[in-house]
Design a protein around this motif. Structure first.
Motif, PDB file in Angstrom:
ATOM      1  N   ASP A 104       4.290 -46.168 -96.651  1.00  0.00           N
ATOM      2  CA  ASP A 104       4.141 -45.158 -95.598  1.00  0.00           C
ATOM      3  C   ASP A 104       4.665 -43.850 -96.158  1.00  0.00           C
ATOM      4  O   ASP A 104       5.885 -43.604 -96.155  1.00  0.00           O
ATOM      5  CB  ASP A 104       4.927 -45.573 -94.348  1.00  0.00           C
ATOM      6  N   PHE A 105       3.778 -43.027 -96.657  1.00  0.00           N
ATOM      7  CA  PHE A 105       4.192 -41.843 -97.396  1.00  0.00           C
ATOM      8  C   PHE A 105       4.483 -40.650 -96.496  1.00  0.00           C
ATOM      9  O   PHE A 105       4.660 -39.538 -96.981  1.00  0.00           O
ATOM     10  CB  PHE A 105       3.154 -41.524 -98.471  1.00  0.00           C
ATOM     11  N   ARG A 106       4.554 -40.915 -95.195  1.00  0.00           N
ATOM     12  CA  ARG A 106       5.119 -39.917 -94.287  1.00  0.00           C
ATOM     13  C   ARG A 106       6.639 -39.911 -94.414  1.00  0.00           C
ATOM     14  O   ARG A 106       7.286 -38.893 -94.152  1.00  0.00           O
ATOM     15  CB  ARG A 106       4.709 -40.225 -92.847  1.00  0.00           C
ATOM     16  N   THR A 107       7.192 -41.048 -94.840  1.00  0.00           N
ATOM     17  CA  THR A 107       8.644 -41.156 -94.984  1.00  0.00           C
ATOM     18  C   THR A 107       9.057 -41.672 -96.360  1.00  0.00           C
ATOM     19  O   THR A 107      10.235 -41.640 -96.694  1.00  0.00           O
ATOM     20  CB  THR A 107       9.217 -42.115 -93.921  1.00  0.00           C
ATOM     21  N   GLN A 108       8.113 -42.165 -97.147  1.00  0.00           N
ATOM     22  CA  GLN A 108       8.389 -42.685 -98.478  1.00  0.00           C
ATOM     23  C   GLN A 108       7.623 -41.871 -99.512  1.00  0.00           C
ATOM     24  O   GLN A 108       6.879 -40.951 -99.163  1.00  0.00           O
ATOM     25  CB  GLN A 108       7.954 -44.161 -98.572  1.00  0.00           C
ATOM     26  N   GLN A 109       7.810 -42.229-100.762  1.00  0.00           N
ATOM     27  CA  GLN A 109       7.047 -41.639-101.860  1.00  0.00           C
ATOM     28  C   GLN A 109       6.392 -42.767-102.652  1.00  0.00           C
ATOM     29  O   GLN A 109       6.974 -43.843-102.802  1.00  0.00           O
ATOM     30  CB  GLN A 109       7.966 -40.832-102.795  1.00  0.00           C
ATOM     31  N   PRO A 110       5.187 -42.533-103.170  1.00  0.00           N
ATOM     32  CA  PRO A 110       4.584 -43.542-104.048  1.00  0.00           C
ATOM     33  C   PRO A 110       5.471 -43.753-105.266  1.00  0.00           C
ATOM     34  O   PRO A 110       6.114 -42.817-105.756  1.00  0.00           O
ATOM     35  CB  PRO A 110       3.238 -42.925-104.451  1.00  0.00           C
ATOM     36  N   THR A 111       5.531 -44.973-105.743  1.00  0.00           N
ATOM     37  CA  THR A 111       6.303 -45.227-106.957  1.00  0.00           C
ATOM     38  C   THR A 111       5.552 -44.695-108.167  1.00  0.00           C
ATOM     39  O   THR A 111       4.335 -44.510-108.142  1.00  0.00           O
ATOM     40  CB  THR A 111       6.564 -46.734-107.142  1.00  0.00           C
ATOM     41  N   ALA A 112       6.301 -44.458-109.237  1.00  0.00           N
ATOM     42  CA  ALA A 112       5.666 -43.999-110.477  1.00  0.00           C
ATOM     43  C   ALA A 112       4.648 -45.022-110.966  1.00  0.00           C
ATOM     44  O   ALA A 112       3.586 -44.667-111.487  1.00  0.00           O
ATOM     45  CB  ALA A 112       6.725 -43.747-111.546  1.00  0.00           C
ATOM     46  N   ALA A 113       4.971 -46.315-110.772  1.00  0.00           N
ATOM     47  CA  ALA A 113       4.052 -47.370-111.201  1.00  0.00           C
ATOM     48  C   ALA A 113       2.756 -47.325-110.402  1.00  0.00           C
ATOM     49  O   ALA A 113       1.665 -47.557-110.945  1.00  0.00           O
ATOM     50  CB  ALA A 113       4.719 -48.738-111.037  1.00  0.00           C
ATOM     51  N   GLN A 114       2.850 -47.015-109.106  1.00  0.00           N
ATOM     52  CA  GLN A 114       1.647 -46.922-108.285  1.00  0.00           C
ATOM     53  C   GLN A 114       0.765 -45.754-108.715  1.00  0.00           C
ATOM     54  O   GLN A 114      -0.462 -45.893-108.827  1.00  0.00           O
ATOM     55  CB  GLN A 114       2.026 -46.752-106.811  1.00  0.00           C
ATOM     56  N   LEU A 115       1.373 -44.601-108.945  1.00  0.00           N
ATOM     57  CA  LEU A 115       0.599 -43.425-109.337  1.00  0.00           C
ATOM     58  C   LEU A 115      -0.041 -43.632-110.702  1.00  0.00           C
ATOM     59  O   LEU A 115      -1.202 -43.248-110.923  1.00  0.00           O
ATOM     60  CB  LEU A 115       1.494 -42.188-109.336  1.00  0.00           C
ATOM     61  N   ASP A 116       0.695 -44.248-111.614  1.00  0.00           N
ATOM     62  CA  ASP A 116       0.136 -44.518-112.932  1.00  0.00           C
ATOM     63  C   ASP A 116      -1.045 -45.484-112.818  1.00  0.00           C
ATOM     64  O   ASP A 116      -2.103 -45.273-113.437  1.00  0.00           O
ATOM     65  CB  ASP A 116       1.205 -45.102-113.847  1.00  0.00           C
ATOM     66  N   ALA A 117      -0.883 -46.536-112.004  1.00  0.00           N
ATOM     67  CA  ALA A 117      -1.958 -47.508-111.831  1.00  0.00           C
ATOM     68  C   ALA A 117      -3.174 -46.873-111.166  1.00  0.00           C
ATOM     69  O   ALA A 117      -4.320 -47.152-111.547  1.00  0.00           O
ATOM     70  CB  ALA A 117      -1.464 -48.694-110.997  1.00  0.00           C
ATOM     71  N   ALA A 118      -2.932 -46.001-110.174  1.00  0.00           N
ATOM     72  CA  ALA A 118      -4.042 -45.327-109.497  1.00  0.00           C
ATOM     73  C   ALA A 118      -4.821 -44.452-110.475  1.00  0.00           C
ATOM     74  O   ALA A 118      -6.060 -44.442-110.471  1.00  0.00           O
ATOM     75  CB  ALA A 118      -3.521 -44.496-108.332  1.00  0.00           C
ATOM     76  N   ASN A 119      -4.104 -43.725-111.316  1.00  0.00           N
ATOM     77  CA  ASN A 119      -4.765 -42.872-112.292  1.00  0.00           C
ATOM     78  C   ASN A 119      -5.576 -43.697-113.287  1.00  0.00           C
ATOM     79  O   ASN A 119      -6.717 -43.343-113.624  1.00  0.00           O
ATOM     80  CB  ASN A 119      -3.730 -42.022-113.035  1.00  0.00           C
ATOM     81  N   ARG A 120      -5.013 -44.774-113.765  1.00  0.00           N
ATOM     82  CA  ARG A 120      -5.733 -45.623-114.722  1.00  0.00           C
ATOM     83  C   ARG A 120      -6.955 -46.266-114.066  1.00  0.00           C
ATOM     84  O   ARG A 120      -8.021 -46.389-114.686  1.00  0.00           O
ATOM     85  CB  ARG A 120      -4.798 -46.696-115.285  1.00  0.00           C
TER      86      ARG A 120
END
Length: 272
Positions: A104-120
């Motif tokens: 829930d990124f209204r109150t959390q932040q995506p993890t670095a692992a999630q952003l890296d996986a999304a980009n890949r």
């Protein structure tokens, strides 16, 4: 589709998620996909199974809305074929592929692992599906300006993603076409198909003519239909080829592979 992504872990759960007892999503060609739609789950945690259960039981949808779900540890769950027209951006569903990042990124932040996986994942998909040129947040689709999803800055996400685009991407080698024979009720046909990338492709018109099927060319959409059913065909040197299982279904036949004779065997009733 090849979903081997360097430095990423992909779990194929397409056949294990909850599905509606009777409803099924529609299908499209990969070339119909124009964009990747980024979502957040709007939950602090969750699994593809839980999301699918909610979408089926509560929403009454045919299956999970997303094509891919990315967990906080960066594991990518493959939930639907890209050709599936699932429900996630309303009137844009036919041309959008849904990627959900758990949180829930209204109150959390995506993890670095999630952003890296999304980009890949996006980089890999854009090689596999060249028409998928855009990457948009849910709220950037028509009619969704009110919705705070995926609730992280899409401008920054696209800027960070552009760094991945600057790196060379090895396009997968084109799978070799291996000729295969075709038989109908035990008799060999005078035409051949081919095996490519694990899919048996059959010449549409020749097989349909041999079985009494009706072939239509829809010029407006560049589609081939057999007995009124759309096919995921390939046009090769002016001739249409389609997957054996789709041809068999359209012609009310059964298809099986005989590895010893390298033959696709079609069996069933033939209409004269």
């Amino acid at each position: 589709m090849n979903m081997t992504i360097p430095d990423a872990r992909v779990m194929d759960v397409r056949t294990s998620l909850p599905r509606h007892k009777t409803l099924r999503y529609g299908r499209r060609k990969p070339s119909d996909i124009r964009s990747a739609a980024m979502h957040h789950s709007a939950t602090k945690s969750g699994t593809p199974e839980a999301f699918a259960g909610y979408h089926v039981t509560t929403n009454g949808w045919p299956g999970i809305a997303y094509h891919f779900v990315i967990q906080k540890d960066g594991v990518i769950y493959w939930c639907n074929d890209p050709e599936t027209i699932s429900y996630h951006v309303d009137n844009s569903n036919r041309h959008a592929l849904g990627i959900c990042i758990v949180g829930d990124f209204r109150t959390q932040q995506p993890t670095a692992a999630q952003l890296d996986a999304a980009n890949r994942l996006i980089q890999h998909l854009q090689v596999q599906i060249p028409t998928m040129k855009q990457v948009l947040g849910h709220q950037e689709y028509p009619g969704y300006a009110w919705k705070n999803c995926p609730a992280f800055p899409m401008g920054k996400f696209r800027s960070d993603y552009s760094q991945y685009l600057q790196k060379p991407v090895d396009k997968p080698d084109k799978p070799q076409q291996v000729p295969v024979a075709i038989s109908l009720n035990g008799s060999l046909l005078s035409v051949t198909g081919f095996l490519q990338g694990g899919v048996f492709m059959l010449p549409v018109r020749a097989v349909a003519n041999a079985t009494g099927g009706k072939v239509e060319w829809i010029a407006a959409t560049q589609d081939v239909r057999v007995n009124g059913k759309d096919l995921n065909e390939k046009i090769i040197e002016g001739s249409a080829y389609a997957p054996a299982r789709e041809m068999a279904a359209a012609l009310c036949l059964q298809a099986e592979w005989d590895g010893k004779t390298q033959t696709v065997k079609l069996r069933g009733c033939v209409t004269e």
